[in-house]
Enzyme design. Structure first.
Site, mmCIF file in Angstrom:
data_model
loop_
_atom_site.group_PDB
_atom_site.id
_atom_site.type_symbol
_atom_site.label_atom_id
_atom_site.label_comp_id
_atom_site.label_asym_id
_atom_site.label_seq_id
_atom_site.Cartn_x
_atom_site.Cartn_y
_atom_site.Cartn_z
ATOM 1 N N THR A 1 0.825 -1.212 0.000
ATOM 2 C CA THR A 1 0.000 0.000 0.000
ATOM 3 C C THR A 1 0.860 1.263 0.000
ATOM 4 O OG1 THR A 1 -1.514 1.303 1.415
ATOM 5 C CG2 THR A 1 -0.121 -0.286 2.523
ATOM 6 N N ASP A 2 0.302 2.351 -0.530
ATOM 7 C CA ASP A 2 0.993 3.652 -0.475
ATOM 8 C C ASP A 2 1.178 4.123 0.970
ATOM 9 O OD1 ASP A 2 -1.684 4.234 0.088
ATOM 10 O OD2 ASP A 2 -1.916 5.752 -1.472
ATOM 11 N N GLU A 3 0.399 3.557 1.890
ATOM 12 C CA GLU A 3 0.452 4.023 3.285
ATOM 13 C C GLU A 3 1.765 3.684 3.988
ATOM 14 O OE1 GLU A 3 -2.888 3.938 5.809
ATOM 15 O OE2 GLU A 3 -4.334 3.730 4.178
ATOM 16 N N TYR B 1 -2.011 -0.590 10.679
ATOM 17 C CA TYR B 1 -2.194 -1.277 9.396
ATOM 18 C C TYR B 1 -0.972 -1.065 8.501
ATOM 19 C CZ TYR B 1 -3.391 -1.564 4.454
ATOM 20 O OH TYR B 1 -3.343 -1.827 3.104
#
Length: 329
Positions: free
Chosen positions: A116-118, A140
């Site tokens: 994910t970009d997160e 997360y």
């Protein structure tokens, strides 16, 4: 992860000579209805199981001739990760370690880890490329970043052919309505208000499901082992603007005061990144770019939820304000 259902449908339909095995533990957010169009196809097999069960995963690789792994399985709901952090660590990190270890032992040809970009953390101005440091700010994202490290270590140690993708927010049909777009759509379709964290000024980049399918198929065919690919889009929108657009489309009003009636501001998350700006030139070099315009994608999504909200038995639970005890407690 709902992107996985779209990828499975696409692979089963477009590659009749490939056997596609769908391994899913059928957690609270899963629905096999999303795969009804292909459930009877000769080249598709569904197996219920948990990637955290190492004996089961090892047996699966021993009994099925698996050449390629696309690893989507994860706990992905950021809000939930704040109250269930250990579970996210267990599923996302331990589960990934189990899967990558078994895949390595089975000598698979390619292992794609869907991240994910997160993992980059937030940024107001600097765009992230694949070499930017990982600075996750929520449980997360931290679990996904840690899992990436395990996958990368198998490349470094054994030259195990792993590829990592980091994508922007995906929207479209099949997504459990706990995520912001289907949640707002479903709330409005049930005559309830959109609940907005904090100011609602935090922005997100949104990619339509069919575009992300094309990205994964591109990485499957052309992605180089040991590499990371950002799957991003320049289309960016604040959560507040998103709510307003959906209110306009679903409630058919342009009046600011009437729009305010459909918005409820709630306490912000413990941390909430303002932006995730990403560079995606690397995957553009493989020939992929997003194609579906927002107006088209969001209309298809609204229409789908009008007909299919009850694909999940517990869909109503997803519309509860946070924090709630999730349905699997």
């Amino acid at each position: 992860m709902h992107s996985a259902s779209h990828v499975i449908v696409s692979l089963v339909q477009d590659y009749p000579n490939y056997m596609i095995i769908n391994l899913d533990k059928l957690d609270y957010c899963a629905s096999l209805k999303n795969l009804e169009t292909i459930s009877n196809k000769q080249n598709y097999k569904f197996i219920q199981g948990d990637i955290c069960n190492s004996h089961f995963v090892k047996l699966l690789f021993e009994t099925e001739k698996i050449d390629i792994v696309l690893h989507f399985a994860a706990q992905t709901h950021v809000d939930l990760s704040f109250v269930r952090a250990f579970e996210f660590t267990y599923v996302n990190v331990y589960g990934t370690h189990v899967l990558v270890s078994a895949a390595h032992e089975a000598r698979v040809e390619k292992f794609i880890y869907v991240s994910t970009d997160e993992v980059y953390g937030g940024s107001l101005d600097k765009e992230f490329d694949e070499s930017s440091p990982k600075q996750p700010t929520n449980p997360y994202a931290s679990s996904k970043a840690a899992a990436e490290c395990f996958v990368q270590s198998y490349w470094e140690r054994y030259k195990f052919p792993a590829v990592i993708t980091r994508s922007s927010n995906v929207y479209g049909p099949h997504q459990y309505p706990e995520k912001v777009i289907p949640k707002f759509i479903s709330l409005l379709q049930h005559n309830r208000k959109c609940c907005i964290h904090g100011s609602g000024l935090q922005t997100r980049n949104f990619l339509y499901a069919t575009d992300v399918v094309e990205a994964f198929l591109t990485v499957l065919k052309k992605g180089k082992p040991g590499e990371i690919y950002n799957i991003g889009t320049n289309f960016e929108m604040s959560v507040l603007q998103l709510a307003k657009e959906l209110i306009q489309l679903i409630k058919e009003t342009n009046s600011e005061s009437e729009m305010e009636n459909w918005v409820d501001y709630v306490n912000d998350r413990p941390t909430n990144d303002m932006r995730y700006p990403m560079k995606s030139e690397k995957i553009h070099g493989l020939g992929w770019r997003p194609k579906v315009p927002w107006k088209e994608g969001i209309k298809k999504t609204i229409d789908w939820y009008r007909e299919n909200f009850h694909n999940w038995k517990n869909a109503e639970k997803a519309l509860e304000p946070f924090p709630v005890q999730p349905p699997f407690v």
